[in-house]
Motif scaffolding. Structure first.
Motif, PDB file in Angstrom:
ATOM      1  N   ALA A   4       3.230  36.726  40.213  1.00 38.37           N
ATOM      2  CA  ALA A   4       2.519  36.054  41.308  1.00 38.37           C
ATOM      3  C   ALA A   4       2.252  34.614  40.903  1.00 38.37           C
ATOM      4  O   ALA A   4       2.221  34.288  39.712  1.00 38.37           O
ATOM      5  CB  ALA A   4       1.212  36.770  41.622  1.00 38.37           C
ATOM      6  N   LEU A   5       2.078  33.762  41.916  1.00 40.75           N
ATOM      7  CA  LEU A   5       1.756  32.361  41.683  1.00 40.75           C
ATOM      8  C   LEU A   5       0.604  31.954  42.591  1.00 40.75           C
ATOM      9  O   LEU A   5       0.589  32.304  43.764  1.00 40.75           O
ATOM     10  CB  LEU A   5       2.946  31.468  42.054  1.00 40.75           C
ATOM     11  CG  LEU A   5       4.027  31.158  41.025  1.00 40.75           C
ATOM     12  CD1 LEU A   5       5.036  30.200  41.648  1.00 40.75           C
ATOM     13  CD2 LEU A   5       3.463  30.579  39.756  1.00 40.75           C
ATOM     14  N   ARG A   6      -0.337  31.203  42.022  1.00 41.37           N
ATOM     15  CA  ARG A   6      -1.381  30.595  42.834  1.00 41.37           C
ATOM     16  C   ARG A   6      -1.413  29.114  42.463  1.00 41.37           C
ATOM     17  O   ARG A   6      -1.475  28.775  41.281  1.00 41.37           O
ATOM     18  CB  ARG A   6      -2.745  31.223  42.557  1.00 41.37           C
ATOM     19  CG  ARG A   6      -3.849  30.658  43.466  1.00 41.37           C
ATOM     20  CD  ARG A   6      -5.220  31.189  43.097  1.00 41.37           C
ATOM     21  NE  ARG A   6      -5.312  32.625  43.205  1.00 41.37           N
ATOM     22  CZ  ARG A   6      -5.503  33.304  44.337  1.00 41.37           C
ATOM     23  NH1 ARG A   6      -5.584  32.640  45.479  1.00 41.37           N
ATOM     24  NH2 ARG A   6      -5.586  34.610  44.345  1.00 41.37           N
ATOM     25  N   GLY A   7      -1.321  28.266  43.464  1.00 39.95           N
ATOM     26  CA  GLY A   7      -1.355  26.842  43.164  1.00 39.95           C
ATOM     27  C   GLY A   7      -1.147  26.006  44.407  1.00 39.95           C
ATOM     28  O   GLY A   7      -1.033  26.523  45.519  1.00 39.95           O
ATOM     29  N   SER A   8      -1.086  24.712  44.194  1.00 41.54           N
ATOM     30  CA  SER A   8      -0.946  23.765  45.294  1.00 41.54           C
ATOM     31  C   SER A   8       0.516  23.663  45.740  1.00 41.54           C
ATOM     32  O   SER A   8       1.422  23.600  44.906  1.00 41.54           O
ATOM     33  CB  SER A   8      -1.440  22.392  44.831  1.00 41.54           C
ATOM     34  OG  SER A   8      -1.319  21.461  45.875  1.00 41.54           O
ATOM     35  N   LEU A  50      11.066  37.461  39.612  1.00 43.18           N
ATOM     36  CA  LEU A  50      11.936  36.561  38.847  1.00 43.18           C
ATOM     37  C   LEU A  50      13.262  37.269  38.588  1.00 43.18           C
ATOM     38  O   LEU A  50      13.295  38.342  37.989  1.00 43.18           O
ATOM     39  CB  LEU A  50      11.272  36.183  37.520  1.00 43.18           C
ATOM     40  CG  LEU A  50      12.075  35.256  36.602  1.00 43.18           C
ATOM     41  CD1 LEU A  50      12.286  33.895  37.259  1.00 43.18           C
ATOM     42  CD2 LEU A  50      11.370  35.092  35.265  1.00 43.18           C
ATOM     43  N   VAL A  51      14.335  36.658  39.080  1.00 44.67           N
ATOM     44  CA  VAL A  51      15.671  37.228  38.886  1.00 44.67           C
ATOM     45  C   VAL A  51      16.398  36.391  37.837  1.00 44.67           C
ATOM     46  O   VAL A  51      16.619  35.187  38.030  1.00 44.67           O
ATOM     47  CB  VAL A  51      16.473  37.259  40.210  1.00 44.67           C
ATOM     48  CG1 VAL A  51      17.885  37.778  39.969  1.00 44.67           C
ATOM     49  CG2 VAL A  51      15.755  38.131  41.236  1.00 44.67           C
ATOM     50  N   VAL A  52      16.745  37.030  36.721  1.00 45.23           N
ATOM     51  CA  VAL A  52      17.390  36.329  35.608  1.00 45.23           C
ATOM     52  C   VAL A  52      18.871  36.694  35.571  1.00 45.23           C
ATOM     53  O   VAL A  52      19.232  37.866  35.543  1.00 45.23           O
ATOM     54  CB  VAL A  52      16.716  36.697  34.264  1.00 45.23           C
ATOM     55  CG1 VAL A  52      17.394  35.981  33.105  1.00 45.23           C
ATOM     56  CG2 VAL A  52      15.230  36.371  34.302  1.00 45.23           C
ATOM     57  N   ARG A  53      19.706  35.670  35.596  1.00 44.97           N
ATOM     58  CA  ARG A  53      21.157  35.831  35.473  1.00 44.97           C
ATOM     59  C   ARG A  53      21.604  35.047  34.246  1.00 44.97           C
ATOM     60  O   ARG A  53      20.843  34.271  33.677  1.00 44.97           O
ATOM     61  CB  ARG A  53      21.873  35.297  36.729  1.00 44.97           C
ATOM     62  CG  ARG A  53      21.534  36.057  38.007  1.00 44.97           C
ATOM     63  CD  ARG A  53      22.313  37.370  38.074  1.00 44.97           C
ATOM     64  NE  ARG A  53      22.123  38.060  39.337  1.00 44.97           N
ATOM     65  CZ  ARG A  53      21.310  39.077  39.535  1.00 44.97           C
ATOM     66  NH1 ARG A  53      20.568  39.519  38.548  1.00 44.97           N
ATOM     67  NH2 ARG A  53      21.229  39.672  40.704  1.00 44.97           N
ATOM     68  N   GLU A  54      22.870  35.214  33.848  1.00 44.88           N
ATOM     69  CA  GLU A  54      23.393  34.491  32.692  1.00 44.88           C
ATOM     70  C   GLU A  54      23.208  32.993  32.815  1.00 44.88           C
ATOM     71  O   GLU A  54      22.883  32.308  31.858  1.00 44.88           O
ATOM     72  CB  GLU A  54      24.899  34.785  32.547  1.00 44.88           C
ATOM     73  CG  GLU A  54      25.210  35.740  31.420  1.00 44.88           C
ATOM     74  CD  GLU A  54      26.699  35.962  31.283  1.00 44.88           C
ATOM     75  OE1 GLU A  54      27.452  34.977  31.268  1.00 44.88           O
ATOM     76  OE2 GLU A  54      27.096  37.130  31.196  1.00 44.88           O
ATOM     77  N   ASP A  55      23.427  32.482  34.040  1.00 45.79           N
ATOM     78  CA  ASP A  55      23.421  31.038  34.234  1.00 45.79           C
ATOM     79  C   ASP A  55      22.222  30.522  35.043  1.00 45.79           C
ATOM     80  O   ASP A  55      22.175  29.341  35.381  1.00 45.79           O
ATOM     81  CB  ASP A  55      24.717  30.604  34.918  1.00 45.79           C
ATOM     82  CG  ASP A  55      24.926  31.312  36.254  1.00 45.79           C
ATOM     83  OD1 ASP A  55      24.198  32.293  36.515  1.00 45.79           O
ATOM     84  OD2 ASP A  55      25.796  30.892  37.027  1.00 45.79           O
ATOM     85  N   SER A  56      21.288  31.398  35.372  1.00 44.41           N
ATOM     86  CA  SER A  56      20.155  30.918  36.190  1.00 44.41           C
ATOM     87  C   SER A  56      18.938  31.832  36.096  1.00 44.41           C
ATOM     88  O   SER A  56      19.054  32.999  35.736  1.00 44.41           O
ATOM     89  CB  SER A  56      20.579  30.816  37.660  1.00 44.41           C
ATOM     90  OG  SER A  56      20.817  32.105  38.183  1.00 44.41           O
ATOM     91  N   LEU A  59      13.230  32.243  41.136  1.00 45.41           N
ATOM     92  CA  LEU A  59      11.966  32.855  41.523  1.00 45.41           C
ATOM     93  C   LEU A  59      11.954  33.049  43.038  1.00 45.41           C
ATOM     94  O   LEU A  59      12.225  32.122  43.801  1.00 45.41           O
ATOM     95  CB  LEU A  59      10.817  31.932  41.099  1.00 45.41           C
ATOM     96  CG  LEU A  59       9.414  32.523  41.005  1.00 45.41           C
ATOM     97  CD1 LEU A  59       9.370  33.693  40.025  1.00 45.41           C
ATOM     98  CD2 LEU A  59       8.422  31.447  40.572  1.00 45.41           C
ATOM     99  N   PHE A  60      11.682  34.279  43.471  1.00 44.15           N
ATOM    100  CA  PHE A  60      11.607  34.605  44.894  1.00 44.15           C
ATOM    101  C   PHE A  60      10.159  34.917  45.232  1.00 44.15           C
ATOM    102  O   PHE A  60       9.483  35.619  44.468  1.00 44.15           O
ATOM    103  CB  PHE A  60      12.508  35.809  45.219  1.00 44.15           C
ATOM    104  CG  PHE A  60      13.982  35.499  45.038  1.00 44.15           C
ATOM    105  CD1 PHE A  60      14.739  35.031  46.115  1.00 44.15           C
ATOM    106  CD2 PHE A  60      14.594  35.650  43.811  1.00 44.15           C
ATOM    107  CE1 PHE A  60      16.084  34.734  45.953  1.00 44.15           C
ATOM    108  CE2 PHE A  60      15.934  35.351  43.635  1.00 44.15           C
ATOM    109  CZ  PHE A  60      16.686  34.888  44.716  1.00 44.15           C
ATOM    110  N   GLY A  61       9.700  34.416  46.371  1.00 40.44           N
ATOM    111  CA  GLY A  61       8.295  34.581  46.742  1.00 40.44           C
ATOM    112  C   GLY A  61       8.113  35.383  48.026  1.00 40.44           C
ATOM    113  O   GLY A  61       8.968  35.345  48.919  1.00 40.44           O
ATOM    114  N   PHE A  62       6.975  36.085  48.103  1.00 43.47           N
ATOM    115  CA  PHE A  62       6.706  36.984  49.234  1.00 43.47           C
ATOM    116  C   PHE A  62       5.244  36.903  49.640  1.00 43.47           C
ATOM    117  O   PHE A  62       4.359  36.737  48.806  1.00 43.47           O
ATOM    118  CB  PHE A  62       7.058  38.430  48.844  1.00 43.47           C
ATOM    119  CG  PHE A  62       8.441  38.526  48.276  1.00 43.47           C
ATOM    120  CD1 PHE A  62       9.541  38.616  49.116  1.00 43.47           C
ATOM    121  CD2 PHE A  62       8.644  38.458  46.913  1.00 43.47           C
ATOM    122  CE1 PHE A  62      10.821  38.658  48.603  1.00 43.47           C
ATOM    123  CE2 PHE A  62       9.934  38.496  46.384  1.00 43.47           C
ATOM    124  CZ  PHE A  62      11.020  38.595  47.234  1.00 43.47           C
TER     125      PHE A  62
END
Length: 196
Positions: A4-8, A50-56, A59-62
């Protein structure tokens, strides 16, 4: 994992927002509905995956935890990556998706850009009951005729003859009359697979 993220909110674009948390600006990809609820300069709270791939690392938000859970379940289906999972959630709410899967509603699923008939059938087969119950209340059980039509149509779409599909469905329904469409479909496939 960033859950989760909280911020401006620093910026909001058509597919991504930048949210500053702890002095770091995080690029968060999200559905149009989630992005519409964000305002530049205001504080926001989003559930994330957070989806981690070899090259990337993406972050997906909901807007809520239910959307994030459904997003994670969708990625367990073969051929469904994070981008397609997000597209599905941009088209169908979690409860609409649950209803479409429970009723094997191929037409509803193929309304999603990038999901064809075979992909929709895979969603029905592979997700099954993983999405859990509707959050807005219980689903009405489809009638026997509706279930028969849905299961037989899905089996014919997978290459079985209508006669074989109807025969398999009939056997399965007698054995498990209370089963829902995904269970009936899986059991019918087992019968048809054994006969080949």
């Amino acid at each position: 994992m960033i859950a989760a993220l909280r911020g401006s909110v620093l910026s909001v674009e058509p597919t991504v927002a930048v949210i500053e948390a702890g002095g770091v600006g995080y690029a968060v990809q999200a559905t149009p509905a989630t992005l519409a609820g964000l305002r530049v300069g205001q504080e926001a709270f989003v559930h994330t995956s957070l989806v981690v791939r070899e090259d990337s690392m993406t972050l997906f938000g909901f807007a809520d935890a239910d959307e994030r859970e459904v997003f994670d379940v969708l990625q367990t289906v073969s051929g469904v990556g994070p981008k397609l999972a997000l597209t599905i959630l941009a088209t169908l709410t979690p409860d609409q998706l649950r209803q479409a899967v429970a009723n094997a509603d191929i037409a509803a699923l193929t309304r999603v850009s990038g999901v064809g008939k075979k992909g929709a059938q895979r969603l029905v087969l592979e997700i099954g009951a993983k999405l859990g119950p509707r959050r807005g209340g219980d689903l009405e059980a489809p009638s026997s005729n509706a279930r028969s039509g849905d299961v037989v149509a899905a089996l014919v779409g997978l290459g079985f003859s209508e006669r074989d599909a109807e025969s398999a469905f009939s056997q399965v329904e007698k054995a498990t009359p209370e089963a829902e469409v995904p269970e009936l479909l899986r059991a019918s496939l087992k019968i048809l697979g054994a006969g080949r």
